[in-house]
Design a protein around this motif. Structure first.
Motif, PDB file in Angstrom:
ATOM      1  N   THR B 208       0.838  -1.209   0.000  1.00 31.00           N
ATOM      2  CA  THR B 208       0.000   0.000   0.000  1.00 31.00           C
ATOM      3  C   THR B 208       0.869   1.253   0.000  1.00 31.00           C
ATOM      4  N   ASN B 218      -2.133   6.670  -1.726  1.00 36.91           N
ATOM      5  CA  ASN B 218      -3.106   6.201  -2.701  1.00 36.91           C
ATOM      6  C   ASN B 218      -3.459   4.740  -2.452  1.00 36.91           C
ATOM      7  N   GLU B 219      -4.209   4.516  -1.396  1.00 37.31           N
ATOM      8  CA  GLU B 219      -4.612   3.165  -1.007  1.00 37.31           C
ATOM      9  C   GLU B 219      -5.426   2.513  -2.127  1.00 37.31           C
ATOM     10  N   ALA B 220      -6.282   3.303  -2.752  1.00 40.12           N
ATOM     11  CA  ALA B 220      -7.150   2.753  -3.808  1.00 40.12           C
ATOM     12  C   ALA B 220      -6.321   2.182  -4.949  1.00 40.12           C
ATOM     13  N   HIS B 224      -6.543  -1.582  -6.260  1.00 38.79           N
ATOM     14  CA  HIS B 224      -6.789  -1.848  -7.680  1.00 38.79           C
ATOM     15  C   HIS B 224      -5.755  -2.825  -8.228  1.00 38.79           C
ATOM     16  N   GLN B 245     -11.828   3.985   6.627  1.00 41.68           N
ATOM     17  CA  GLN B 245     -11.629   4.439   5.254  1.00 41.68           C
ATOM     18  C   GLN B 245     -11.087   3.304   4.383  1.00 41.68           C
ATOM     19  N   GLY B 246     -10.193   2.516   4.972  1.00 37.71           N
ATOM     20  CA  GLY B 246      -9.600   1.392   4.240  1.00 37.71           C
ATOM     21  C   GLY B 246     -10.650   0.381   3.802  1.00 37.71           C
ATOM     22  N   THR B 249     -12.784   1.962   1.032  1.00 39.19           N
ATOM     23  CA  THR B 249     -12.044   1.951  -0.228  1.00 39.19           C
ATOM     24  C   THR B 249     -11.982   0.545  -0.816  1.00 39.19           C
ATOM     25  N   GLU B 252     -15.276  -0.265  -2.337  1.00 38.20           N
ATOM     26  CA  GLU B 252     -15.444   0.610  -3.496  1.00 38.20           C
ATOM     27  C   GLU B 252     -14.672   0.063  -4.701  1.00 38.20           C
ATOM     28  N   VAL B 253     -13.458  -0.380  -4.423  1.00 39.51           N
ATOM     29  CA  VAL B 253     -12.599  -0.857  -5.506  1.00 39.51           C
ATOM     30  C   VAL B 253     -12.988  -2.274  -5.947  1.00 39.51           C
TER      31      VAL B 253
END
Lengths: 445, 445
Positions: B208, B218-220, B224, B245-246, B249, B252-253
């Motif tokens: 990460t 930029n964790e996302a 990805h 948040q993690g 994300t 979300e990803v």
């Protein structure tokens, strides 16, 4: 199948690796980030509870293992089970080509000391994580415990005899680490071969028991046999039956020139005095007393006033005396020149590549370790001597020429021991011997 | 020098040996006693403090190491430094040709259980002492700790990920021992290759952090990348920065079909509930929660009521969770049919070759382990089932055909776990789960 000799061929060390190093590699190669220049640091967040210092050990073993960190057909077959062919091809051509800086083997470390700084692409640095940690966590745990024993033994002989209580390969590395820390010898023959550690040893209870006949025990016969084979300089194990009788028999058989007697059980302090008196009365004034039997640094300290000449230490040294692993971690601290760090509820790490300096009074006593951002100029302490702790170890994947031998590292630690403040050398629980200060790039001090 | 693959050639195991085994050998060969028929037994005098049972592990590794216990030129060169030429020649021709009986790998052991009985001449049996103890002391320490974790995990997945906290070769054996004890998988690739242990693993914080750019975290991007490489079935590490948040994300990803999230730090119980609720709210009801971060059997027990699907266990399992060695010894118990034993102020051993039987109620619950002199007939318990614990392992130096595989031994232990009285399975400190009774030749019961 023919049996070959261990250690004569370098075997691949590439699979002493966690699977996730390789899956991270694959993802990083795929998205291009695998090529980013990175710095990983190996350090311990803290010392084991109550310990005053740690001893860096494993550097030499890592440098030995590095050229063998290559993927041959057998290793690639394992990788091919879960990786893309392109990643497998990358591994086929892999060799570490980065730079490694780090503390000298045999130096002290404290919480946060950047013991190793690995510079290279993410791809090449991430692969070394498990192997580097395995080696340093094991070897430093042993050396750190062993150094405490050396310190309390105060010049008396220490024999490492714990092979049987440790994994057979770990035992070899433990013998090396204990020797580095100042032990005099090991029972382990592979350590003697591989690292040149002096080997020691005499006899076990089984040898005395073996001489039992239909007529009963025969300790004298066992002693006769050992002496005729090893000479009167040998050490006889005298506690198989009655210790007083054992000592009497030993001198009867060997004469007063007997090299030593070993006692492996009982109240060692009391026995040491009794046996010394008995030996002296028998004229065996130069016969040494070797004590063994579940000794650790506290037991050795407890025997300090007793007439013991040598200690045989087993379980406690090979298991790190309560701290079987040094708890070191290997963290990414810099990517493309950008300092990075984990920020979560616990387990912080400090971003940015670092180097370390230790300051000492003019008397030689160290007072502080300071960790600087790599690019900052390190001040020479006013009225103090400053020793750079971070030295080059690997350049372009190759060990730097002229790195210290095991003997030289052992000597280095021996000299360094006297530089610790006296309270830092005690074995009672307490804070680290000296404070560590982190200089941030922002403040410069 | 070309790098060859580890494990493809049997290398000699003969120098994983204490020097004194060879000096005793020389003296015993010289006085004729080396040829006397002997029985050595390997056992633990006691369990680690508070432990209810131990798990026998190492048998398979010893049988693998035995054929390689041969002295080639390199080993003989070491021996020649301190032995007579006649002893060196004896070693050149040495192969173990005796018999070994012992407990099944994966069986329980208790204080005094004769885990291994080695029958042969003194000369050939004494040489195996260090190697046999190294293997059993290490592997049994790990398996015994691991079994406690398996027992409290109560069917949830356990991943061994402690390689980095152990010596690199010990780590491989530790992965094997943990798997034997019921762990589901290991992070260690060499254990996967050598023993077929399933390998597991996803990503570290470094992955990460690697995706940090000049614009910041930029964790996302890291998520990805991992998903495009490993698929949505992968487990994402969500605690590099803010966990809530993690998790957001990650879903979300990956979408709600994400395989799992891993949390490696913080108050794991609280986090498990929070993250489960968050995942459920996001529709990711089947996304699993993997917890790691200094877990041991007590922490696992503490998470029993929490919505955790899998545990990643590191340091505690590879270091035996407070008991890094099993404290086993290898003692000469019989010479020429005469029982022998050490008699000193402490450390007694029981003379005479023995075998063991475990008695169980008709319900299957074991009630007692009984150790008999080898030549006595073992009574079938009245109203009880009797299981012979001592089985043939080696005959004439060769492993008995049809010995259980690692998978079979793992299955054997799994089935045996339910035979212990329930209080014997608790992780709180106490006495051994069942008593051990020693029958002497004199009384016959």
């Amino acid at each position: 199948m023919a049996v070959t000799s261990a250690g004569t061929k370098p075997v691949s060390t590439a699979l002493f690796t966690d699977k996730y190093e390789l899956t991270m590699l694959e993802a990083a190669l795929a998205d291009g980030s695998g090529a980013r220049p990175c710095v990983f640091e190996l350090f311990a967040r803290k010392l084991p509870a109550g310990r005053r210092y740690g001893v860096v050990a494993g550097t030499g073993r890592l440098l030995d293992a590095l050229p063998a960190f290559r993927f041959g057909d057998a290793e690639l077959a394992v990788a091919a089970e879960f990786l893309e062919p392109s990643t497998v091809e990358w591994l086929r051509n892999f060799r570490f080509s980065g730079n490694i800086d780090g503390y000298r083997e045999g130096d002290f470390y404290f919480p946060g000391s950047p013991i190793l700084s690995v510079h290279g692409t993410f791809a090449e640095c991430v692969l070394l994580e498990t192997l580097a940690l395995s080696i340093f966590n094991h070897d430093s745990a042993i050396a750190s415990a062993a150094a405490r024993m050396v310190s309390v033994a105060d010049g008396r002989t220490l024999i490492e005899m714990g092979s049987r209580r440790a994994h057979e390969e770990a035992a070899v590395s433990a013998a090396r680490a204990a020797y580095l820390a100042g032990f005099d010898s090991t029972s382990n023959l592979e350590a003697a071969r591989r690292y040149g550690v002096p080997a020691a040893g005499t006899a076990a209870h089984a040898f005395t028991l073996l001489h039992t006949t239909a007529h009963g025990r025969n300790e004298a016969s066992a002693f006769h046999s050992q002496i005729s084979s090893l000479g009167v300089g040998t050490t006889l194990l005298v506690d198989t039956y009655d210790i007083t009788q054992g000592v009497a028999t030993a001198i009867e058989v060997a004469g007063p020139e007997l090299g030593g007697v070993r006692i492996d059980s009982g109240d060692l302090g009391v026995l040491a005095r009794q046996v010394r008196r008995q030996l002296d009365d028998l004229g065996a004034r130069r016969t040494k007393i070797v004590m063994s039997g579940d000794l650790d640094e506290y037991a050795i300290a407890g025997l300090r006033a007793e007439p013991v000449d040598a200690y045989g230490v087993g379980t406690s040294v090979v298991t790190g005396s309560g701290a079987p692993t040094a708890g070191m971690v290997y963290k990414l601290v810099e990517v493309d020149g950008i300092p990075v760090e984990k920020r979560s509820t616990a387990k912080e790490s400090r971003g940015g590549a670092k180097r370390a300096t230790r300051y000492a009074r003019r008397t030689g006593t160290v007072v502080e370790e300071v960790i600087y951002p790599e690019h900052l100029e390190v001040p020479t302490g006013e009225g103090q001597t400053a020793t750079a702790l971070t030295v080059p170890l690997v350049r372009g994947g190759e060990p730097v020429p002229g790195l210290p031998t095991l003997e030289e590292s052992r000597e280095y630690l021996k000299k360094s021991m006297v530089s610790l403040p006296w309270e830092g050398l005690t074995i009672s629980a307490g804070d680290p011997a000296i404070p560590t200060r982190f200089v941030t790039a922002a403040t410069g001090r």
